[in-house]
Design a protein around this motif. Sequence first.
Motif, mmCIF file in Angstrom:
data_model
loop_
_atom_site.group_PDB
_atom_site.id
_atom_site.type_symbol
_atom_site.label_atom_id
_atom_site.label_comp_id
_atom_site.label_asym_id
_atom_site.label_seq_id
_atom_site.Cartn_x
_atom_site.Cartn_y
_atom_site.Cartn_z
ATOM 1 N N VAL A 7 38.484 13.386 7.658
ATOM 2 C CA VAL A 7 37.401 12.387 7.672
ATOM 3 C C VAL A 7 38.204 10.970 8.621
ATOM 4 N N GLN A 8 39.533 10.622 7.999
ATOM 5 C CA GLN A 8 40.218 9.612 8.458
ATOM 6 C C GLN A 8 40.272 9.601 10.118
ATOM 7 N N ASN A 9 40.629 10.838 10.581
ATOM 8 C CA ASN A 9 40.835 10.976 12.027
ATOM 9 C C ASN A 9 39.491 11.164 12.824
ATOM 10 N N ILE A 10 38.437 11.280 12.134
ATOM 11 C CA ILE A 10 37.137 11.531 12.842
ATOM 12 C C ILE A 10 37.331 12.579 13.643
ATOM 13 N N SER A 11 37.800 13.919 12.909
ATOM 14 C CA SER A 11 37.898 14.971 13.545
ATOM 15 C C SER A 11 36.807 15.747 13.960
ATOM 16 N N SER A 54 25.308 20.357 19.321
ATOM 17 C CA SER A 54 24.669 19.164 20.189
ATOM 18 C C SER A 54 25.689 18.931 21.302
ATOM 19 N N GLY A 55 26.039 19.779 21.813
ATOM 20 C CA GLY A 55 26.905 19.396 23.196
ATOM 21 C C GLY A 55 28.410 19.157 22.887
ATOM 22 N N LEU A 89 29.061 21.812 7.952
ATOM 23 C CA LEU A 89 29.604 20.627 7.299
ATOM 24 C C LEU A 89 30.779 20.164 8.111
ATOM 25 N N ILE A 90 30.782 18.452 8.410
ATOM 26 C CA ILE A 90 31.547 18.142 9.354
ATOM 27 C C ILE A 90 32.074 16.851 8.701
ATOM 28 N N TYR A 131 29.680 8.627 13.837
ATOM 29 C CA TYR A 131 30.123 7.854 14.972
ATOM 30 C C TYR A 131 29.592 8.858 16.131
ATOM 31 N N ARG A 132 30.085 10.070 16.040
ATOM 32 C CA ARG A 132 29.808 11.147 17.141
ATOM 33 C C ARG A 132 28.402 11.848 17.256
ATOM 34 N N MET A 133 27.957 12.053 16.099
ATOM 35 C CA MET A 133 26.488 13.080 15.952
ATOM 36 C C MET A 133 25.336 11.909 16.168
ATOM 37 N N ASN A 134 25.494 10.954 15.174
ATOM 38 C CA ASN A 134 24.343 9.807 14.850
ATOM 39 C C ASN A 134 24.590 8.574 15.824
ATOM 40 N N ASN A 135 25.871 8.515 16.692
ATOM 41 C CA ASN A 135 25.983 7.495 17.459
ATOM 42 C C ASN A 135 26.203 6.217 16.901
ATOM 43 N N GLY A 136 26.307 6.041 15.467
ATOM 44 C CA GLY A 136 26.690 4.996 14.603
ATOM 45 C C GLY A 136 27.600 3.887 15.240
#
Lengths: 416, 256
Positions: free
Chosen positions: A151-155, A182-183, A207-208, A215-220
Amino acid sequence: MNLTLLLSTALSSIGTNKLRAGLTLLGIVIGVSSVIAMMAVGRGAQVSVTARISDLGTELITVRPGAQALRFAFFGGGGNSDVLSLADALALQDDVFAPDVRLVAPENSFSGAAVFGAENTFVNGVGITAEYLEARNLSIASGRNISNTDVQNISNVVVLGFEISETLFAQRNPVGATLKISGREFTVVGVMESQEGTIFNPDNSALIPITTAHYRMNNGKGLVDSISVSSINILATSEDTVDHARTDVSTVLRLRHELGADEDDDFLITTQQDTIETLEGTQGTFVILLGSIAGISLLVGGIGVMNIMLVSVTERTREIGIRRAVGAKRRDILFQFVAEAVLMTFGGGILGVLVGWTIAYFGDGASVDGDIIETVIETHIAFIALAVSVAVGLFFGIYPAVRAASLNPIEALRHE
Amino acid sequence: MTTNSLNSVPVPVIELTEVTRNFQIGTHVVKALDGISLTIEQGEMVAIIGPSGSGKSTLMNTLGCLDQPSSGRFVLNGQDVSGLSDNQLAETRSHQLGFVFQSYNLLPRETALSNVELPLKYSGGYSGKSRRAAARTALDRVGLSERYDHRPMQMSGGEQQRVGIARALVKNPDLILADEPTGNLDTKSSGEVIEMLRSLNEVDGKTIVVVTHDPEVAEAMKRVIAFRDGRIVEDRIVTDRATPITDYNVDSEASE
Ligand SMILES: Nc1ncnc2c1ncn2[C@@H]1O[C@H](COP(=O)(O)OP(=O)(O)OP(=O)(O)O)[C@@H](O)[C@H]1O
Ligand SMILES: [Mg+2]
């Protein structure tokens, strides 16, 4: 006429036209047995739904952005539905403000297609923290859970639901493989055990880490604390402290959202108990609906009884005249015809209960379109059904009986 | 001839005073009984004759408490029957008289025995056993000891009518009313039925009122009342009774 004589007279009258009595009875049998069977199926569904929800753990509390936020938006006021953030979830872990909360597992969601080689499948994406599995009573079949380091590393790591793993990897072990969702490339670190048959089936979930989802999937954008979550799963310290935990959660969130005393919550807290009650309520309506549909066939059966009794009164006009001429009173005739109607519906009721029970007994565990039907046989329903069939006999038998009793003896005797 | 009571002056069984019975059909009124006054004493045996539509059945229905007069007084065994409730009329039918019909009016699916039991079922105080015993006695009295379990369809008209008489007798009433009891029977069976009724009068002292079209039947009675247009036009005592009276009993029937 005393009761035994009355009943034996009525029985022998019924016996003179067995086919007709049988067919009339059949209407009641069908009505009563369908009431019994429908109620058994309905109750079965209710009980199994309750059991499945309880499987999730009765300490579970879920917080979602509240409906009140929608109301403000509707009137053009401030506020939006993204009122729950990761910071809210962190705050709920505070031992001082929320002592009865044991575990907090925020989640958000995304959707997309997972592709591995030539295979692809739609996934139900969930962004989670390490606590999610415990909160949802899920377990890992092979590999490992998403860790808080992930979670911390946004893996880009993923734990797959059983069905996704089956679809994409067939019999092979997917742990360590790389697939695209999703690519974006993700490494599979674990696979969940199948939970087929539960209310919240995770077999189609991927589950991710919650940060990766944001940040990655929802472009937040924004800081980690401001990540919005779709719901927060909370476990109370025990089943008995659920209500306290609920209050804790409410207090903390109201403070954090700076809600005034006159303002409504902008979040919605649901306990498992609430869910069970709501679902049982709906299921109850469903059972009543089933029962009423079956009740209609009982009603139709009752009309059949009335029809036959009316025919019988006409056919037996002369008999009525004879009985009256030798000393029968009006009420003797009335009771005789009512007794005939009630005997028929009561007999039909008993048979109907037996048939209904048989259907429910053999129907238990039967599968229809892959769904397992469960039935619950309740004795009090049988007594109610019997009472209702007697009432049906009384209700539909009275009118023909009154007609019979009000016949003039002389005219009745003259009837051909 | 026997009477109710040896000490007191016997009350008439039937006492009609100016009895009328009107039927309204639309605006038209039929006077089926047009002022009938009539007394029948205990032990009499009366024939009612008259052309069709003269009111004979209407009179019998009134006497049988199946119908009530439009006006006038009907006293049965000393009790004023006019104005009784439906229930009280049923009680009277049950306790005071027996009715014999032209078309027998037996329950077709029941045996002779249970047809004869029927009146007892509607009056309390009989066990199943005592009911059957009484019914057997009545059937024996009319010479049908061999027919207890026969259904109406399995019996001749004469036998059916005798079942009808047994049913009228079963509660041992003093009054037997018969509306054309031989109307559906051949001469032989008619003779049997009439002898039966005569025997009930002669031997058992019952009061008998019979409606008939048959002059021979009428002459076998002790008194003949002729009707026309709802009125009594003749009322005479038969002095010269043609038919010999045979004591009709079980033994003679059984040996036939
Ligand atoms: N229920 C009724 N409604 C209307 N009129 C009736 C009714 N019963 C009898 N009547 C009329 O009363 C008159 C007398 O009828 P009743 O049956 O007493 O005649 P009866 O002497 O018995 O005739 P029969 O010898 O043909 O049997 C007739 O004109 C008949 O049409
Ligand atoms: Mg007549």
